[in-house]
Design a protein around this motif. Structure first.
Motif, mmCIF file in Angstrom:
data_model
loop_
_atom_site.group_PDB
_atom_site.id
_atom_site.type_symbol
_atom_site.label_atom_id
_atom_site.label_comp_id
_atom_site.label_asym_id
_atom_site.label_seq_id
_atom_site.Cartn_x
_atom_site.Cartn_y
_atom_site.Cartn_z
ATOM 1 N N PHE A 58 32.796 12.229 15.186
ATOM 2 C CA PHE A 58 33.776 11.520 14.336
ATOM 3 C C PHE A 58 35.152 11.025 14.871
ATOM 4 C CE2 PHE A 58 31.683 15.167 11.655
ATOM 5 C CZ PHE A 58 30.840 14.339 11.219
ATOM 6 N N TYR A 63 34.230 8.925 10.926
ATOM 7 C CA TYR A 63 33.254 9.985 10.174
ATOM 8 C C TYR A 63 32.193 9.046 9.522
ATOM 9 C CZ TYR A 63 31.638 12.863 6.490
ATOM 10 O OH TYR A 63 31.115 13.739 5.566
ATOM 11 N N GLU A 90 29.108 16.779 6.645
ATOM 12 C CA GLU A 90 30.468 17.322 6.662
ATOM 13 C C GLU A 90 30.432 18.890 6.517
ATOM 14 O OE1 GLU A 90 29.758 17.293 1.806
ATOM 15 O OE2 GLU A 90 29.200 15.718 3.065
#
Length: 306
Positions: A58, A63, A90
């Motif tokens: 990330f 991301y 996530e």
């Protein structure tokens, strides 16, 4: 966004190549034995490895640009193994919250009945703070990433809400037990549920305020001492009144004692008369907690004089 279609782990899938899959618990020894503990440690290590790989990707490529396949490959496992530990990419940002939530729940369940319930909640939220403080570098990087990705901010809000619900249930349970509780805390009727929710929210908000300030400072400073100071500010403002025998952990709290000799005792908001007026104040989220409290005190003084 990469998500698994089912939250049920696909344990029937076998290893592929050099895939480091979760160790089987079967045949590892009796529950709580060396084999069981070793398997649990290996599972925890795998979660950490996946979370570390996710954070590195990330940070290096973004991301949205990172896929579950890339995270799994960086950790040396197959895609299906990733989904045995996390439901989505996530979720890999918050690998420790499930275990911490269990640890906090155990702390609440084992608290002594004589200890003030609000002090118990303060001890519980400190476990969450220690989770962040144990890896300052990772926590700071995660904080910076969360500020940039709306989906992660929403996930963080949902995670925080789990602790708040846990504390609210605990406080409501203390009302229902009929045990001796400090005066000004148990009022009876519908006020009990309101006080439980407000008190749980106040403790969580203090934690979040201190944690964000520490993270913005790069994870430097004694964050536990900062949190303890915030708790004392809250106690002086809202929870000053108590009765003999209302015990904080390790010491007895005398009636009205607030741990700050020489300071004028603040009237407990929890024992205020039901007929009092409601005061609403506005403060910036990045304002120091003691400044917010001083603003509330000044507003209260002005309301009483008018």
């Amino acid at each position: 966004m990469d998500r698994v279609q089912s939250a049920t782990p696909q344990h029937s899938a076998g290893p592929r190549g050099a895939d480091r899959t979760a160790p089987s618990t079967g045949g590892t020894g009796p529950e709580g034995g060396p084999g069981s503990r070793r398997a649990a440690a290996q599972r925890q290590q795998m979660r950490q490895d996946l979370a570390t790989a996710a954070m590195e990707l990330f940070s290096s490529q973004g991301y949205e640009e990172t896929t579950v396949d890339q995270i799994a490959a960086a950790a040396g496992v197959a895609r299906r193994t990733f989904f045995r530990y996390f439901r989505s990419k996530e979720e890999a940002i918050f690998p420790d919250h499930d275990d911490t939530l269990v640890r906090v729940a155990d702390l609440l369940a084992s608290a002594e009945p004589e200890e003030h319930p609000l002090d118990v909640v303060c001890r519980g939220i400190k476990e969450v703070l220690r989770m962040y403080a144990s890896t300052p570098g990772v926590s700071v990087a995660r904080y910076q990433l969360i500020r940039q990705v709306p989906a992660l901010r929403e996930r963080e809000i949902a995670v925080v809400a789990r602790y708040e619900r846990l504390f609210t249930r605990y406080l409501l349970g203390r009302f229902d037990t009929g045990e001796s509780i400090p005066s000004g805390w148990q009022r009876g009727g519908e006020d009990d549920s309101m006080l439980a929710e407000v008190s749980a929210a106040a403790v969580v908000a203090a934690h979040n305020h201190v944690l964000r300030r520490w993270l913005r400072a790069g994870g430097r400073g004694d964050v536990e001492a900062q949190l303890d100071h915030s708790f004392e500010v809250i106690r002086r403002t809202f929870w000053a009144a108590s009765t003999p025998g209302a015990r904080r952990r390790g010491s007895l709290v005398a009636p009205g004692a607030n741990g700050a000799p020489g300071e004028r005792l603040a009237e407990s908001a929890l024992s205020a008369s039901p007929g009092g007026e409601v005061l609403i104040t506005v403060a910036r989220t990045d304002a120091p907690l003691d400044v917010v409290v001083d603003t509330i005190r000044a507003a209260l003084s002005g309301a009483r004089e008018s």
